[in-house]
Design a protein around this motif. Structure first.
Motif, PDB file in Angstrom:
ATOM      1  N   THR A  10       8.769  -4.923  -3.385  1.00  0.00           N
ATOM      2  CA  THR A  10       8.543  -6.051  -2.481  1.00  0.00           C
ATOM      3  C   THR A  10       9.797  -6.311  -1.665  1.00  0.00           C
ATOM      4  OG1 THR A  10       7.067  -7.058  -4.123  1.00  0.00           O
ATOM      5  CG2 THR A  10       7.841  -8.469  -2.326  1.00  0.00           C
ATOM      6  N   HIS A  11       9.679  -6.249  -0.344  1.00  0.00           N
ATOM      7  CA  HIS A  11      10.832  -6.477   0.532  1.00  0.00           C
ATOM      8  C   HIS A  11      11.250  -7.938   0.438  1.00  0.00           C
ATOM      9  CE1 HIS A  11      13.374  -6.588   4.136  1.00  0.00           C
ATOM     10  NE2 HIS A  11      13.383  -5.262   4.084  1.00  0.00           N
ATOM     11  N   VAL A  12      12.540  -8.171   0.267  1.00  0.00           N
ATOM     12  CA  VAL A  12      13.025  -9.532   0.017  1.00  0.00           C
ATOM     13  C   VAL A  12      12.901 -10.436   1.244  1.00  0.00           C
ATOM     14  CG1 VAL A  12      14.595  -8.793  -1.810  1.00  0.00           C
ATOM     15  CG2 VAL A  12      15.418  -8.872   0.554  1.00  0.00           C
ATOM     16  N   GLU A  13      12.794  -9.873   2.442  1.00  0.00           N
ATOM     17  CA  GLU A  13      12.713 -10.685   3.653  1.00  0.00           C
ATOM     18  C   GLU A  13      11.311 -10.701   4.254  1.00  0.00           C
ATOM     19  OE1 GLU A  13      15.676  -9.028   6.182  1.00  0.00           O
ATOM     20  OE2 GLU A  13      17.364  -9.742   4.963  1.00  0.00           O
ATOM     21  N   THR A  14      10.700  -9.527   4.384  1.00  0.00           N
ATOM     22  CA  THR A  14       9.397  -9.452   5.056  1.00  0.00           C
ATOM     23  C   THR A  14       8.220  -9.649   4.121  1.00  0.00           C
ATOM     24  OG1 THR A  14       9.136  -7.057   4.768  1.00  0.00           O
ATOM     25  CG2 THR A  14      10.410  -7.813   6.681  1.00  0.00           C
ATOM     26  N   GLY A  15       8.430  -9.437   2.822  1.00  0.00           N
ATOM     27  CA  GLY A  15       7.333  -9.522   1.866  1.00  0.00           C
ATOM     28  C   GLY A  15       6.485  -8.267   1.794  1.00  0.00           C
ATOM     29  N   HIS A  16       6.838  -7.234   2.570  1.00  0.00           N
ATOM     30  CA  HIS A  16       6.097  -5.966   2.514  1.00  0.00           C
ATOM     31  C   HIS A  16       6.103  -5.416   1.102  1.00  0.00           C
ATOM     32  CE1 HIS A  16       6.261  -1.459   2.623  1.00  0.00           C
ATOM     33  NE2 HIS A  16       5.112  -1.665   3.233  1.00  0.00           N
ATOM     34  N   THR A  17       4.935  -4.927   0.640  1.00  0.00           N
ATOM     35  CA  THR A  17       4.836  -4.404  -0.722  1.00  0.00           C
ATOM     36  C   THR A  17       4.266  -2.992  -0.727  1.00  0.00           C
ATOM     37  OG1 THR A  17       2.597  -5.283  -1.105  1.00  0.00           O
ATOM     38  CG2 THR A  17       4.459  -6.711  -1.667  1.00  0.00           C
ATOM     39  N   LEU A  18       4.628  -2.269  -1.759  1.00  0.00           N
ATOM     40  CA  LEU A  18       4.061  -0.941  -2.025  1.00  0.00           C
ATOM     41  C   LEU A  18       3.970  -0.771  -3.526  1.00  0.00           C
ATOM     42  CD1 LEU A  18       3.144   1.789  -0.727  1.00  0.00           C
ATOM     43  CD2 LEU A  18       5.459   2.632  -1.228  1.00  0.00           C
ATOM     44  N   ASP A  19       2.772  -0.405  -4.010  1.00  0.00           N
ATOM     45  CA  ASP A  19       2.547  -0.164  -5.435  1.00  0.00           C
ATOM     46  C   ASP A  19       2.588   1.337  -5.677  1.00  0.00           C
ATOM     47  OD1 ASP A  19       2.176  -2.884  -6.088  1.00  0.00           O
ATOM     48  OD2 ASP A  19       0.115  -2.791  -5.364  1.00  0.00           O
ATOM     49  N   VAL A  20       3.628   1.791  -6.371  1.00  0.00           N
ATOM     50  CA  VAL A  20       3.868   3.217  -6.554  1.00  0.00           C
ATOM     51  C   VAL A  20       3.548   3.636  -7.987  1.00  0.00           C
ATOM     52  CG1 VAL A  20       5.614   5.042  -6.479  1.00  0.00           C
ATOM     53  CG2 VAL A  20       5.657   3.211  -4.775  1.00  0.00           C
ATOM     54  N   LEU A  21       2.721   4.651  -8.127  1.00  0.00           N
ATOM     55  CA  LEU A  21       2.429   5.203  -9.448  1.00  0.00           C
ATOM     56  C   LEU A  21       3.643   5.980  -9.960  1.00  0.00           C
ATOM     57  CD1 LEU A  21       0.405   5.911 -11.746  1.00  0.00           C
ATOM     58  CD2 LEU A  21      -0.173   7.957 -10.402  1.00  0.00           C
ATOM     59  N   LEU A  22       4.106   5.634 -11.142  1.00  0.00           N
ATOM     60  CA  LEU A  22       5.164   6.383 -11.813  1.00  0.00           C
ATOM     61  C   LEU A  22       4.525   7.166 -12.953  1.00  0.00           C
ATOM     62  CD1 LEU A  22       8.014   3.687 -12.105  1.00  0.00           C
ATOM     63  CD2 LEU A  22       7.412   5.164 -10.157  1.00  0.00           C
ATOM     64  N   PRO A  23       4.215   8.441 -12.728  1.00  0.00           N
ATOM     65  CA  PRO A  23       3.532   9.213 -13.772  1.00  0.00           C
ATOM     66  C   PRO A  23       4.432   9.452 -14.987  1.00  0.00           C
ATOM     67  CG  PRO A  23       3.342  10.276 -11.607  1.00  0.00           C
ATOM     68  CD  PRO A  23       4.390   9.222 -11.491  1.00  0.00           C
ATOM     69  N   ARG A  24       3.790   9.715 -16.098  1.00  0.00           N
ATOM     70  CA  ARG A  24       4.524  10.166 -17.278  1.00  0.00           C
ATOM     71  C   ARG A  24       5.359  11.399 -16.908  1.00  0.00           C
ATOM     72  NH1 ARG A  24       1.423  12.719 -22.567  1.00  0.00           N
ATOM     73  NH2 ARG A  24       3.301  13.308 -23.751  1.00  0.00           N
ATOM     74  N   LEU A  25       6.590  11.444 -17.383  1.00  0.00           N
ATOM     75  CA  LEU A  25       7.556  12.525 -17.169  1.00  0.00           C
ATOM     76  C   LEU A  25       8.237  12.479 -15.798  1.00  0.00           C
ATOM     77  CD1 LEU A  25       5.575  15.585 -18.643  1.00  0.00           C
ATOM     78  CD2 LEU A  25       6.982  13.920 -19.873  1.00  0.00           C
ATOM     79  N   SER A  26       7.966  11.433 -15.008  1.00  0.00           N
ATOM     80  CA  SER A  26       8.527  11.373 -13.662  1.00  0.00           C
ATOM     81  C   SER A  26       9.836  10.580 -13.634  1.00  0.00           C
ATOM     82  CB  SER A  26       7.532  10.726 -12.694  1.00  0.00           C
ATOM     83  OG  SER A  26       7.389   9.338 -12.965  1.00  0.00           O
ATOM     84  N   MET A  27      10.624  10.843 -12.578  1.00  0.00           N
ATOM     85  CA  MET A  27      11.865  10.109 -12.332  1.00  0.00           C
ATOM     86  C   MET A  27      11.757   9.454 -10.958  1.00  0.00           C
ATOM     87  SD  MET A  27      15.059   9.431 -13.452  1.00  0.00           S
ATOM     88  CE  MET A  27      15.918  10.767 -14.351  1.00  0.00           C
ATOM     89  N   VAL A  28      11.919   8.125 -10.913  1.00  0.00           N
ATOM     90  CA  VAL A  28      11.954   7.418  -9.646  1.00  0.00           C
ATOM     91  C   VAL A  28      13.418   7.176  -9.285  1.00  0.00           C
ATOM     92  CG1 VAL A  28      11.786   5.091 -10.674  1.00  0.00           C
ATOM     93  CG2 VAL A  28      11.040   5.478  -8.316  1.00  0.00           C
ATOM     94  N   ILE A  61      -4.624  -2.439 -17.047  1.00  0.00           N
ATOM     95  CA  ILE A  61      -5.105  -1.447 -16.090  1.00  0.00           C
ATOM     96  C   ILE A  61      -4.494  -1.773 -14.734  1.00  0.00           C
ATOM     97  CG2 ILE A  61      -7.129  -0.471 -14.927  1.00  0.00           C
ATOM     98  CD1 ILE A  61      -8.776  -1.164 -17.382  1.00  0.00           C
ATOM     99  N   GLU A  62      -3.911  -0.751 -14.084  1.00  0.00           N
ATOM    100  CA  GLU A  62      -3.230  -0.963 -12.810  1.00  0.00           C
ATOM    101  C   GLU A  62      -3.726   0.058 -11.790  1.00  0.00           C
ATOM    102  OE1 GLU A  62       1.198  -2.413 -14.044  1.00  0.00           O
ATOM    103  OE2 GLU A  62       0.778  -0.282 -14.293  1.00  0.00           O
ATOM    104  N   THR A  63      -3.612  -0.316 -10.513  1.00  0.00           N
ATOM    105  CA  THR A  63      -4.007   0.581  -9.433  1.00  0.00           C
ATOM    106  C   THR A  63      -2.886   0.640  -8.407  1.00  0.00           C
ATOM    107  OG1 THR A  63      -6.335   0.005  -9.738  1.00  0.00           O
ATOM    108  CG2 THR A  63      -5.734   1.082  -7.672  1.00  0.00           C
ATOM    109  N   SER A  64      -2.509   1.853  -8.021  1.00  0.00           N
ATOM    110  CA  SER A  64      -1.447   2.038  -7.044  1.00  0.00           C
ATOM    111  C   SER A  64      -1.988   1.828  -5.628  1.00  0.00           C
ATOM    112  CB  SER A  64      -0.855   3.444  -7.169  1.00  0.00           C
ATOM    113  OG  SER A  64      -1.820   4.417  -6.816  1.00  0.00           O
ATOM    114  N   SER A  65      -1.081   1.767  -4.651  1.00  0.00           N
ATOM    115  CA  SER A  65      -1.488   1.557  -3.261  1.00  0.00           C
ATOM    116  C   SER A  65      -2.352   2.689  -2.728  1.00  0.00           C
ATOM    117  CB  SER A  65      -0.246   1.397  -2.371  1.00  0.00           C
ATOM    118  OG  SER A  65       0.416   0.178  -2.654  1.00  0.00           O
TER     119      SER A  65
END
Length: 211
Positions: free
Chosen positions: A136-154, A173-177
């Protein structure tokens, strides 16, 4: 290993799938589960509502500062650190490893890792199960829901590090963008950071308190 660049949506945000193998995952989980967890009433940081382990340095969530140098990172993290540096994902070798355990119903509130204490790259490895991380952008409020799969590195650098807060919900239960739905389960994350100061300078603390 596959690299996804989210830079057109959240500048500075990268995701590497299959950063570790299932065999490496099993060894990492065995290593941390054989060590002492804290949180949930257990020191240090007994106030936390989830279990954690820290290596390299001890950071106090209550006092928002580093309390102790714990020495080098553990041997079980060496291959991961080598891979991080081989791919030039951090400018310097990480000196802090935070291990978080998230069980069903556990998440983390929106936050930005303290810029005055931690360096310009924040990396987090997802083990045992996937989750969705919201940016979530601290100024604009823009959001993105990113899937972090098992074994992944963000990897968070640039604006994703400093201009966005990141969070994980408590939902089962969650759903990505991009429409991918995941069922939450026990998840263990390894967050690699560089400690650049032990506490926030007093003038910055004063300014932050006034906001």
């Amino acid at each position: 290993m596959h690299r996804t660049d989210y830079g057109t949506q959240v500048p500075g945000l990268l995701l590497f799938t299959d950063f570790v193998s299932p065999e490496e995952e099993a060894a990492l989980i065995e290593a941390v589960d054989s060590n002492q967890w804290c949180g949930l009433g257990i020191s240090p940081n007994p106030e936390l509502k989830r279990r954690t382990q820290q290596y390299g340095h001890l950071f106090s969530y209550r006092y928002r500062k580093v309390l102790e140098d714990l020495g080098p990172l553990p041997d079980f993290s060496n291959d991961i650190v080598d891979r991080i540096m081989e791919h030039e994902l951090m400018p310097n070798v990480p000196n802090h490893l935070l291990v978080n355990e998230y069980n069903l119903g556990q998440g983390i509130m929106p936050h930005t890792d303290a810029p005055a204490l931690f360096g310009p790259a924040i990396l987090s490895l997802s083990l045992l199960s996937a989750c969705v991380m919201k940016f979530t952008h601290v100024e604009t409020g823009h959001t993105l829901d990113v899937l972090l799969p098992r074994l992944s590195m963000v990897v968070m650098t640039g604006e994703s590090r400093y201009k966005y807060k990141h969070s994980i919900s408590k939902d089962h239960i969650e759903t990505s963008s991009d429409g991918i739905t995941v069922q939450r389960d026990r998840r263990v994350s390894f967050t690699f950071r560089e400690i650049i100061a032990w506490e926030v300078p007093s003038e910055e603390t004063t300014c932050n308190a006034a906001r």
